[in-house]
Design an enzyme around this catalytic site. Structure first.
Site: not given
Length: 268
Positions: A49, A60
């Protein structure tokens, strides 16, 4: 798309779950980024990924935000990322490769052009992190047109309607969130998500891979015990990169060892 199906069949026959590492392309430099991919695959990664650096990665936490900044400081662009992806695919023709994107990068040259480029680079899947299901039609339509699996996030509080839509429109795998919030090992994954896994299976969704806060083999085992098909780990891997920037050989060795340890935990 078919690479995911083949992978899950192979893992099932070996009575294993999947372990999928996440890193940012070009972090900390394009050259070292390719060696990092080698280290992850040597360690036993079942799929990759990967993200293309983005200036405002909302999903994030600080660890992966810093990875984006390091890549930017090495002048990494989307065009360069696709060049890296071409090299990765040439070296590893069988491993599933997924991209984790933000919508602005997909929009930049047009949605259709982005997915066409993914097809030309032989990418298997794309997850657009900041596009909710309700706005996903143009993305998933372009993805399917070009043979790219559209990946959808299943949050821990997903209601039945969303689960049905994920099952209907998702391909490849389903990204099952351990918890709400942003990525990072600072906050652990929460309790196993058996109820969601069971519902996704009932609706014939693509196999769920659980991510967010996965940093130890014990958590991989818990993830598989809840019925998920595997685990995704990002921040714990990027942390190893961050802590060894001045000693790349140690970095690569530690990455291989970490992935190997996590992969060992997938034996059912």
């Amino acid at each position: 798309m078919e690479r995911y199906e083949q992978l899950f069949k192979q893992l099932e026959s070996r009575k294993q779950g999947a372990f999928v590492p996440f890193v940012t392309l070009g972090d900390p430099t394009p050259e070292l980024s390719l060696k990092i991919i080698d280290a992850l695959i040597t360690g036993g990664a079942d799929a990759l990924e990967l993200s293309i650096p983005f200036s405002d990665p909302l999903a994030d936490g600080p660890t992966i935000q810093n990875a984006n900044l390091r890549a930017f400081s090495s002048n990494v662009t989307p065009t360069l990322c696709f060049e890296l992806l071409t090299k990765i695919r040439a070296k590893y023709p069988d491993i599933p490769i997924g991209l984790l994107m933000y919508a602005n990068l997909v929009f930049h040259h047009g949605i259709d052009e982005f997915y066409r480029r993914c097809k030309d680079t032989d990418i298997d899947s794309v997850l657009v992190a900041d596009v909710p299901m309700s706005e996903s039609r143009p993305f998933r339509t372009a993805a399917m047109k070009h043979g790219i699996a559209p990946i959808f996030i299943c949050p821990p509080d997903a209601e039945d309607e969303l689960l049905r839509e994920i099952a209907s429109y998702g391909r490849g795998y389903t990204y099952l969130l351990s918890r709400a919030g942003v990525t990072g090992i600072e906050r652990r994954g929460e309790k196993p998500l058996n109820h969601l896994v069971n519902k996704l299976r009932e609706y014939h969704a693509a196999p769920p891979l659980q991510g967010f806060g996965i940093s130890e083999p014990k958590q991989v085992k818990e993830t598989l015990a809840s019925g998920a098909a595997g685990a995704i780990s990002g921040s714990a891997i990027v942390k190893i990169i961050e802590e060894n920037l001045s000693q790349p050989e140690i970095m690569l060795k530690e990455l291989t060892e970490f992935v190997s340890k996590m992969k060992s935990a997938t034996q059912l």
